[in-house]
Design a protein around this motif. Structure first.
Motif, PDB file in Angstrom:
ATOM      1  N   ILE A  84       0.840  -1.201   0.000  1.00  0.00           N
ATOM      2  CA  ILE A  84       0.000   0.000   0.000  1.00  0.00           C
ATOM      3  C   ILE A  84       0.875   1.251   0.000  1.00  0.00           C
ATOM      4  O   ILE A  84       1.752   1.403   0.856  1.00  0.00           O
ATOM      5  CB  ILE A  84      -0.931   0.019   1.225  1.00  0.00           C
ATOM      6  N   GLY A  85       0.628   2.143  -0.942  1.00  0.00           N
ATOM      7  CA  GLY A  85       1.294   3.443  -0.956  1.00  0.00           C
ATOM      8  C   GLY A  85       2.804   3.350  -0.841  1.00  0.00           C
ATOM      9  O   GLY A  85       3.461   2.598  -1.575  1.00  0.00           O
ATOM     10  N   ASP A  86       3.346   4.122   0.092  1.00  0.00           N
ATOM     11  CA  ASP A  86       4.793   4.156   0.302  1.00  0.00           C
ATOM     12  C   ASP A  86       5.253   3.178   1.373  1.00  0.00           C
ATOM     13  O   ASP A  86       6.388   3.263   1.858  1.00  0.00           O
ATOM     14  CB  ASP A  86       5.229   5.576   0.705  1.00  0.00           C
ATOM     15  N   ASN A  87       4.388   2.250   1.761  1.00  0.00           N
ATOM     16  CA  ASN A  87       4.741   1.328   2.842  1.00  0.00           C
ATOM     17  C   ASN A  87       5.912   0.415   2.501  1.00  0.00           C
ATOM     18  O   ASN A  87       6.496  -0.204   3.391  1.00  0.00           O
ATOM     19  CB  ASN A  87       3.532   0.476   3.230  1.00  0.00           C
ATOM     20  N   HIS A  88       6.269   0.358   1.220  1.00  0.00           N
ATOM     21  CA  HIS A  88       7.437  -0.451   0.853  1.00  0.00           C
ATOM     22  C   HIS A  88       8.713   0.111   1.482  1.00  0.00           C
ATOM     23  O   HIS A  88       9.749  -0.562   1.510  1.00  0.00           O
ATOM     24  CB  HIS A  88       7.589  -0.490  -0.675  1.00  0.00           C
ATOM     25  N   ASN A  89       8.633   1.350   1.990  1.00  0.00           N
ATOM     26  CA  ASN A  89       9.792   1.951   2.649  1.00  0.00           C
ATOM     27  C   ASN A  89       9.989   1.441   4.075  1.00  0.00           C
ATOM     28  O   ASN A  89      11.009   1.758   4.702  1.00  0.00           O
ATOM     29  CB  ASN A  89       9.639   3.478   2.709  1.00  0.00           C
ATOM     30  N   ALA A  90       9.057   0.687   4.599  1.00  0.00           N
ATOM     31  CA  ALA A  90       9.103   0.281   6.005  1.00  0.00           C
ATOM     32  C   ALA A  90      10.414  -0.399   6.397  1.00  0.00           C
ATOM     33  O   ALA A  90      11.005  -0.051   7.426  1.00  0.00           O
ATOM     34  CB  ALA A  90       7.911  -0.613   6.335  1.00  0.00           C
ATOM     35  N   PRO A  91      10.933  -1.372   5.622  1.00  0.00           N
ATOM     36  CA  PRO A  91      12.210  -1.978   6.016  1.00  0.00           C
ATOM     37  C   PRO A  91      13.357  -0.981   6.057  1.00  0.00           C
ATOM     38  O   PRO A  91      14.249  -1.078   6.921  1.00  0.00           O
ATOM     39  CB  PRO A  91      12.433  -3.046   4.932  1.00  0.00           C
ATOM     40  N   THR A  92      13.330  -0.005   5.139  1.00  0.00           N
ATOM     41  CA  THR A  92      14.370   1.026   5.155  1.00  0.00           C
ATOM     42  C   THR A  92      14.216   1.916   6.378  1.00  0.00           C
ATOM     43  O   THR A  92      15.207   2.297   7.018  1.00  0.00           O
ATOM     44  CB  THR A  92      14.312   1.883   3.871  1.00  0.00           C
ATOM     45  N   PHE A  93      12.975   2.265   6.714  1.00  0.00           N
ATOM     46  CA  PHE A  93      12.744   3.037   7.936  1.00  0.00           C
ATOM     47  C   PHE A  93      13.345   2.315   9.136  1.00  0.00           C
ATOM     48  O   PHE A  93      14.003   2.920   9.982  1.00  0.00           O
ATOM     49  CB  PHE A  93      11.232   3.224   8.169  1.00  0.00           C
ATOM     50  N   LEU A  94      13.085   1.020   9.222  1.00  0.00           N
ATOM     51  CA  LEU A  94      13.581   0.239  10.354  1.00  0.00           C
ATOM     52  C   LEU A  94      15.101   0.300  10.418  1.00  0.00           C
ATOM     53  O   LEU A  94      15.690   0.451  11.499  1.00  0.00           O
ATOM     54  CB  LEU A  94      13.112  -1.211  10.217  1.00  0.00           C
ATOM     55  N   TRP A  95      15.753   0.233   9.252  1.00  0.00           N
ATOM     56  CA  TRP A  95      17.216   0.331   9.233  1.00  0.00           C
ATOM     57  C   TRP A  95      17.668   1.736   9.640  1.00  0.00           C
ATOM     58  O   TRP A  95      18.683   1.901  10.325  1.00  0.00           O
ATOM     59  CB  TRP A  95      17.758  -0.015   7.844  1.00  0.00           C
ATOM     60  N   CYS A  96      16.903   2.748   9.247  1.00  0.00           N
ATOM     61  CA  CYS A  96      17.257   4.122   9.619  1.00  0.00           C
ATOM     62  C   CYS A  96      17.285   4.290  11.134  1.00  0.00           C
ATOM     63  O   CYS A  96      18.118   5.019  11.672  1.00  0.00           O
ATOM     64  CB  CYS A  96      16.281   5.114   9.010  1.00  0.00           C
ATOM     65  N   TYR A  97      16.371   3.614  11.835  1.00  0.00           N
ATOM     66  CA  TYR A  97      16.341   3.722  13.289  1.00  0.00           C
ATOM     67  C   TYR A  97      17.553   3.036  13.925  1.00  0.00           C
ATOM     68  O   TYR A  97      17.935   3.359  15.043  1.00  0.00           O
ATOM     69  CB  TYR A  97      15.045   3.116  13.835  1.00  0.00           C
ATOM     70  N   LYS A  98      18.148   2.118  13.208  1.00  0.00           N
ATOM     71  CA  LYS A  98      19.265   1.330  13.739  1.00  0.00           C
ATOM     72  C   LYS A  98      20.633   1.828  13.298  1.00  0.00           C
ATOM     73  O   LYS A  98      21.623   1.665  14.011  1.00  0.00           O
ATOM     74  CB  LYS A  98      19.088  -0.132  13.288  1.00  0.00           C
ATOM     75  N   ARG A  99      20.715   2.465  12.144  1.00  0.00           N
ATOM     76  CA  ARG A  99      22.001   2.592  11.457  1.00  0.00           C
ATOM     77  C   ARG A  99      23.043   3.447  12.165  1.00  0.00           C
ATOM     78  O   ARG A  99      24.243   3.229  11.960  1.00  0.00           O
ATOM     79  CB  ARG A  99      21.779   3.092  10.029  1.00  0.00           C
ATOM     80  N   MET A 100      22.640   4.386  13.016  1.00  0.00           N
ATOM     81  CA  MET A 100      23.666   5.127  13.755  1.00  0.00           C
ATOM     82  C   MET A 100      24.450   4.197  14.677  1.00  0.00           C
ATOM     83  O   MET A 100      25.617   4.454  14.984  1.00  0.00           O
ATOM     84  CB  MET A 100      23.034   6.268  14.551  1.00  0.00           C
ATOM     85  N   GLY A 101      23.804   3.126  15.106  1.00  0.00           N
ATOM     86  CA  GLY A 101      24.511   2.138  15.914  1.00  0.00           C
ATOM     87  C   GLY A 101      25.572   1.395  15.128  1.00  0.00           C
ATOM     88  O   GLY A 101      26.444   0.747  15.716  1.00  0.00           O
ATOM     89  N   GLU A 102      25.508   1.481  13.791  1.00  0.00           N
ATOM     90  CA  GLU A 102      26.534   0.895  12.927  1.00  0.00           C
ATOM     91  C   GLU A 102      27.555   1.947  12.482  1.00  0.00           C
ATOM     92  O   GLU A 102      28.755   1.688  12.449  1.00  0.00           O
ATOM     93  CB  GLU A 102      25.863   0.280  11.696  1.00  0.00           C
ATOM     94  N   PHE A 103      27.065   3.143  12.131  1.00  0.00           N
ATOM     95  CA  PHE A 103      27.942   4.185  11.584  1.00  0.00           C
ATOM     96  C   PHE A 103      28.958   4.689  12.608  1.00  0.00           C
ATOM     97  O   PHE A 103      30.137   4.880  12.287  1.00  0.00           O
ATOM     98  CB  PHE A 103      27.117   5.379  11.089  1.00  0.00           C
ATOM     99  N   ILE A 104      28.489   4.941  13.829  1.00  0.00           N
ATOM    100  CA  ILE A 104      29.372   5.545  14.839  1.00  0.00           C
ATOM    101  C   ILE A 104      30.556   4.640  15.176  1.00  0.00           C
ATOM    102  O   ILE A 104      31.717   5.091  15.132  1.00  0.00           O
ATOM    103  CB  ILE A 104      28.566   5.915  16.105  1.00  0.00           C
ATOM    104  N   PRO A 105      30.339   3.355  15.499  1.00  0.00           N
ATOM    105  CA  PRO A 105      31.495   2.502  15.782  1.00  0.00           C
ATOM    106  C   PRO A 105      32.452   2.387  14.596  1.00  0.00           C
ATOM    107  O   PRO A 105      33.679   2.348  14.781  1.00  0.00           O
ATOM    108  CB  PRO A 105      30.858   1.144  16.117  1.00  0.00           C
ATOM    109  N   GLN A 106      31.914   2.336  13.387  1.00  0.00           N
ATOM    110  CA  GLN A 106      32.769   2.233  12.202  1.00  0.00           C
ATOM    111  C   GLN A 106      33.686   3.442  12.076  1.00  0.00           C
ATOM    112  O   GLN A 106      34.898   3.308  11.875  1.00  0.00           O
ATOM    113  CB  GLN A 106      31.911   2.101  10.947  1.00  0.00           C
ATOM    114  N   LEU A 107      33.125   4.639  12.226  1.00  0.00           N
ATOM    115  CA  LEU A 107      33.914   5.856  12.056  1.00  0.00           C
ATOM    116  C   LEU A 107      34.894   6.050  13.212  1.00  0.00           C
ATOM    117  O   LEU A 107      36.015   6.527  13.016  1.00  0.00           O
ATOM    118  CB  LEU A 107      32.983   7.056  11.915  1.00  0.00           C
ATOM    119  N   LEU A 108      34.482   5.687  14.412  1.00  0.00           N
ATOM    120  CA  LEU A 108      35.410   5.742  15.541  1.00  0.00           C
ATOM    121  C   LEU A 108      36.574   4.780  15.320  1.00  0.00           C
ATOM    122  O   LEU A 108      37.729   5.091  15.642  1.00  0.00           O
ATOM    123  CB  LEU A 108      34.687   5.408  16.847  1.00  0.00           C
ATOM    124  N   GLY A 109      36.261   3.619  14.753  1.00  0.00           N
ATOM    125  CA  GLY A 109      37.308   2.650  14.458  1.00  0.00           C
ATOM    126  C   GLY A 109      38.312   3.149  13.440  1.00  0.00           C
ATOM    127  O   GLY A 109      39.466   2.694  13.415  1.00  0.00           O
TER     128      GLY A 109
END
Length: 484
Positions: A84-109
């Motif tokens: 329905i509509g733009d709901n195909h974005n839902a998995p990407t939204f879910l990753w957006c809520y998580k991704r700072m937990g991946e980006f920050i350790p990577q850049l600190l490393g």
């Protein structure tokens, strides 16, 4: 560290630990955040900060009949209905809520110096847990209490994403306290002690003098030391625009009784366009700035922006690469990425005092105080406001937000009336009767009241969203009335 349970007998634990939360924030009042910071304001020309606002409402959509459906996250409903509509974005939204937990350790490393401010509504955090997105919360925990915690600043917010101008002031305080307890239950009291800044839902700042005063009082009483404000929702005491938007100010609010409350304000410039943050515009703006004078000292200006952290193709797709690129480019330069509290701590350590900061007040208040003096009381204030409305149909005290073409009051009687009824009953049946905040009935009624006051049920106009709001208000009324 005392652990607050996230759920008690299946109920979200939004109340009952008020004394512990209060002690936690009072213990660190006025003290700088304990962090390992390499920031030296004397050695830079300017700085920039970005904040990511994350929110999903809770909706009665866990079933076919709205009146009996389970209350679930809108994100979960999107995941179930990706056709329905733009709901195909839902998995990407879910990753957006998580991704700072991946980006920050990577850049600190990599030896870089990433910084980000995060603001997650309570409805989103609860919704993530209930839909089984434990990996998202675990990733966030890693940058909240782990090695990356100095790179991340959490901002407080109203639990249910309630807009301050049109939410009863006593309920807004409940939202703030509920968010603090929920956050402490997720990440611990030590993490809560580091939360100093506040991000209002929709950047909506009350401009009615009595409401604005209570708004600031709530933030100060709850231990916050600064608030993020939109440039066009504030004015100087003479009614003029902000003259130095890249410096912190004091937001000073006086009510009809003559009482004054104030808090440090960090100014978000320009409108709410996710492209500004997704393309890291604050960095490029900051690179063109040089130190300016403040209280006889030369201080580096701070460019601050906030945007939805998941909405729009640019934020979903372009932000990750641009964030990494800019962090790598700015680390170690004279235009570093910072968090607002990190900047303020260093500013005040340099000898600048909060009292040195220029003063701001909510927009339109200069016109009010030209009509009537502070201290005349609420009746004469109301008369002055009505006179101003009669003279100028553009004048309002509905508050200001990132978009001035939306009123959070006018045109929403069918939603606001049930919300106000729910609020009134909660205070009559629950608070006045001094029902214990540890009582399951209290938690249940509070959860439904705060959920019903989410801004989405007004922002999206008429239709299914207002129907959701009406239904949630009905349930909140029902819960309050059932308390005997």
């Amino acid at each position: 560290m005392t652990q607050i349970p996230e759920y008690v007998d299946g109920q979200l634990n939004l109340a009952g630990a008020e004394s512990l939360v209060a002690k936690t924030v009072e213990a660190v009042a006025g003290a700088p955040v304990d962090r390992a910071s390499s920031l030296d304001l004397g050695g830079i020309d300017s700085a920039f900060a970005i904040a990511l606002h994350m929110h999903q409402p809770l909706i009665p959509a866990g079933g076919d009949d709205t009146r009996t459906a389970d209350i679930i996250s809108n994100l979960q409903w999107m995941m179930w209905h990706q056709d329905i509509g733009d709901n195909h974005n839902a998995p990407t939204f879910l990753w957006c809520y998580k991704r700072m937990g991946e980006f920050i350790p990577q850049l600190l490393g990599e030896g870089k110096r990433p910084r980000v401010m995060l603001e997650y509504s309570g409805t989103l955090l609860h919704g993530l847990r209930r839909m089984g997105a434990d990996d998202v919360l675990d990733a966030l925990r890693g940058i909240t209490v782990g090695e990356g915690r100095d790179a991340v600043e959490w901002l407080g917010c109203p639990w249910g994403h309630a807009v301050a101008p049109s939410t009863p002031v006593q309920d807004f305080r409940l939202h703030v306290r509920a968010w603090q307890q929920h956050f402490a239950a997720l990440f611990g009291t030590e993490a809560l002690a580091r939360v100093r800044g506040f991000s209002p839902a929709e950047m909506a700042l009350p401009n009615h003098p009595d409401v604005a005063y209570e708004f600031v009082r709530t933030l100060v009483d709850c231990g916050f030391t600064w608030v993020l404000v939109q440039e066009h929702t504030v004015e100087t005491p003479d009614g003029g625009p902000v003259r130095t938007p890249h410096l912190p100010h004091r937001l000073v609010c006086t009510n009809s009784k003559g009482e004054t409350a104030e808090i440090v304000a960090v100014i978000k410039t320009q409108g709410s366009d996710t492209k500004l943050v997704a393309q890291m515009q604050p960095y490029y703006e900051a690179r063109g700035l040089q130190p300016v004078e403040l209280a006889g000292r030369r201080v580096p200006p701070l460019v601050t922006q906030i945007a939805d952290g998941e909405n729009g193709g640019v934020m979903m797709n372009e932000f990750p690469g641009k964030f990494h690129e800019v962090v790598r480019e700015c680390s170690g330069t004279r235009t570093p990425m910072v968090t607002a509290t990190e900047y303020l701590d260093q500013l005040f350590a340099s000898g600048i005092k909060p009292s040195d900061l220029p003063v701001l007040q909510p927009v339109n208040q200069h016109r009010i105080w030209q009509k009537v003096k502070a201290g005349v009381g609420p009746k004469r204030l109301a008369t002055a406001i009505e006179k101003l409305r009669a003279e100028d149909d553009r004048f309002h005290v509905d508050g200001g937000s990132w978009t001035d073409n939306i009123s959070w009051v006018r045109g929403y009687d069918n939603v606001l009336a049930p919300m106000e009824r729910a609020s009134s009953l909660f205070h009559e049946k629950v608070l006045k009767k001094k029902v214990s905040t540890e009582d399951p009935r209290y938690r249940d009624a509070l959860f439904h009241l705060l959920t019903a006051e989410t801004s989405c049920f007004r922002y999206w106009g008429q239709g299914v969203w207002t129907e959701y709001g009406e239904e949630l208000s009905r349930r909140a009324i029902e819960r309050a009335e059932s308390v005997r």
